[in-house]
Scaffold this motif. Structure first.
Motif, mmCIF file in Angstrom:
data_model
loop_
_atom_site.group_PDB
_atom_site.id
_atom_site.type_symbol
_atom_site.label_atom_id
_atom_site.label_comp_id
_atom_site.label_asym_id
_atom_site.label_seq_id
_atom_site.Cartn_x
_atom_site.Cartn_y
_atom_site.Cartn_z
ATOM 1 N N SER A 130 -53.912 3.122 -29.680
ATOM 2 C CA SER A 130 -54.440 2.212 -28.668
ATOM 3 C C SER A 130 -55.816 2.681 -28.225
ATOM 4 C CB SER A 130 -53.500 2.133 -27.456
ATOM 5 O OG SER A 130 -53.474 3.386 -26.770
ATOM 6 N N LEU A 131 -56.512 1.809 -27.532
ATOM 7 C CA LEU A 131 -57.834 2.149 -27.005
ATOM 8 C C LEU A 131 -57.746 3.305 -26.022
ATOM 9 C CD1 LEU A 131 -60.863 1.540 -26.606
ATOM 10 C CD2 LEU A 131 -60.196 -0.162 -24.899
ATOM 11 N N GLN A 149 -66.207 6.502 -20.248
ATOM 12 C CA GLN A 149 -66.016 5.204 -20.884
ATOM 13 C C GLN A 149 -66.908 4.164 -20.229
ATOM 14 O OE1 GLN A 149 -61.328 5.661 -20.901
ATOM 15 N NE2 GLN A 149 -61.936 3.897 -22.138
ATOM 16 N N PRO A 191 -65.375 -1.734 -24.744
ATOM 17 C CA PRO A 191 -64.547 -0.646 -25.296
ATOM 18 C C PRO A 191 -65.380 0.403 -26.022
ATOM 19 C CG PRO A 191 -64.368 -2.581 -26.683
ATOM 20 C CD PRO A 191 -65.199 -2.998 -25.504
ATOM 21 N N MET A 239 -65.324 0.767 -30.124
ATOM 22 C CA MET A 239 -63.968 0.541 -30.621
ATOM 23 C C MET A 239 -63.524 -0.897 -30.401
ATOM 24 S SD MET A 239 -62.237 4.049 -29.153
ATOM 25 C CE MET A 239 -63.172 4.008 -27.609
ATOM 26 N N GLU A 240 -62.495 -1.274 -31.153
ATOM 27 C CA GLU A 240 -61.788 -2.525 -30.924
ATOM 28 C C GLU A 240 -60.853 -2.328 -29.724
ATOM 29 O OE1 GLU A 240 -62.006 -5.371 -32.376
ATOM 30 O OE2 GLU A 240 -62.446 -5.178 -34.531
ATOM 31 N N PRO A 241 -60.412 -3.413 -29.082
ATOM 32 C CA PRO A 241 -59.417 -3.263 -28.010
ATOM 33 C C PRO A 241 -58.146 -2.552 -28.476
ATOM 34 C CG PRO A 241 -60.388 -5.452 -27.941
ATOM 35 C CD PRO A 241 -60.901 -4.802 -29.192
ATOM 36 N N GLY A 264 -58.161 0.036 -30.344
ATOM 37 C CA GLY A 264 -58.468 1.448 -30.539
ATOM 38 C C GLY A 264 -59.089 1.748 -31.881
#
Length: 341
Positions: free
Chosen positions: A68-69, A89, A94, A109-111, A113
């Motif tokens: 995960s993110l 962050q 993200p 990153m993508e949501p 992760g």
């Protein structure tokens, strides 16, 4: 007060209490409690008595799957903390940043992760995408990613303030620029393999530019056997002997270039001759650092060879590494001080 030593009996009793305390709790509740403890600062874990706890926390981090993110950001923050770097962050996207006074990493990153991009920016330079770091994070190879971070930080292990570190980094860039210029000086081509030709007949050897946490390297020798093996097996690369081009802090000041010393070239007897500037005040500066050629592994070398280099170049060569005297009093073994050799 003397700290009480925990015996196996005490540890077993403690585990029984922990099990009874959390027996009625949901697993998710216990899991979240462990994660909160892992997110706390480990800056107070310097005492030897706290090392087992720190080791447990690091073991838990490695055991957790990053899916995960939040998990990816937490792992990056933990690695940054272990290397003495900052992290935060982005509040709007993200993205996780790993920061220091002299450089920063931007991890997009993508949501979910999944890592989309990793950019590295040194002081005063634009961020540049780093394919190698992207690959390491996508493979969840956090151990090698951590080593790359350590390599980036080592560029700035210089005594002094941020301004001194910036000037020292500029000196390293100037040296690398001139080495690249020297490697491109015109010369007859002897070997059809460009890499082997550069090693055996080039002006400085086969240069590999600095990338991420890897210093510039000079491959200066390859054995006849390895040359033959490359010819017989196309696509095979046999690596020869190399040295790493670095800059390290020193106690005394040294005059280092802060700009390229190779100005131009001119025609001299059907060959191009380059013009080298002297180390005057316009292109040099006294800094608490010095350039080094580092052998990746301990390397035997004749003291007479070092003396010849000093005689021919007029430069004093010193080695801040461990030196082991061999049976031959004219030979020494050079190795990096951080090794156990």
């Amino acid at each position: 007060m003397k700290q009480e030593t925990k015996t196996p009996l005490h540890i077993n009793a403690l585990m029984v209490k922990l099990r009874s305390k959390y027996a009625e709790k949901q697993w998710n509740e216990t899991f979240n409690l462990v994660r909160r403890c892992m997110d706390k600062s480990t800056s107070g874990f310097g005492l030897a008595s706290n090392q087992p706890l720190l080791g447990c926390l690091e073991g838990l981090q490695k055991a957790l799957n990053v899916t995960s993110l939040t998990a990816m950001a937490t792992r990056l923050e933990t690695i940054a903390k272990q290397k003495g770097l900052g992290s935060h962050q982005s509040p709007t996207e993200p993205t996780c940043y790993i920061t220091s006074d002299m450089f920063y990493l931007e991890v997009l990153m993508e949501p979910s992760g999944e890592v989309l991009d990793v950019k590295v920016a040194h002081h005063g330079e634009a961020p540049v995408t780093c394919e190698e770091l992207i690959k390491l994070l996508r493979l969840k190879n956090f151990e090698d990613f951590s080593k790359k971070l350590e390599g980036l930080s080592s560029l700035y292990h210089i005594h002094g303030d941020s301004e001194t570190k910036i000037k020292t980094y500029l000196a390293l860039q100037s040296l690398e620029t001139d080495l690249m210029k020297m490697s491109r000086f015109p010369r007859p081509v002897v070997n059809t393999n460009p890499r082997i030709d550069a090693i055996l007949h080039g002006r400085v050897g086969n240069l590999v530019p600095r990338r991420e946490g890897n210093p510039m390297s000079i491959e200066y020798f390859i054995t006849p056997y390895d040359q033959l093996e490359e010819q017989m097996m196309p696509g095979l690369s046999c690596y020869g002997n190399k040295v790493l081009v670095t800059v390290d802090g020193t106690i005394i000041l040294h005059k280092l270039p802060v700009a390229s010393l190779i100005e131009d070239s001119q025609q001299v007897e059907n060959e191009r001759a380059s013009l080298f500037r002297g180390l005057d005040g316009a292109v040099s500066m006294d800094l608490p650092a010095c350039f080094f050629l580092k052998f990746p592994e301990p390397f035997p070398i004749l003291t007479s060879f070092i003396e010849n280099i000093q005689r021919l170049t007029g430069s004093v060569i010193f080695c801040p590494y461990r030196v082991a005297v061999l049976e031959n009093p004219d030979s020494i073994l050079l190795g990096h001080a951080s090794t156990n050799n």
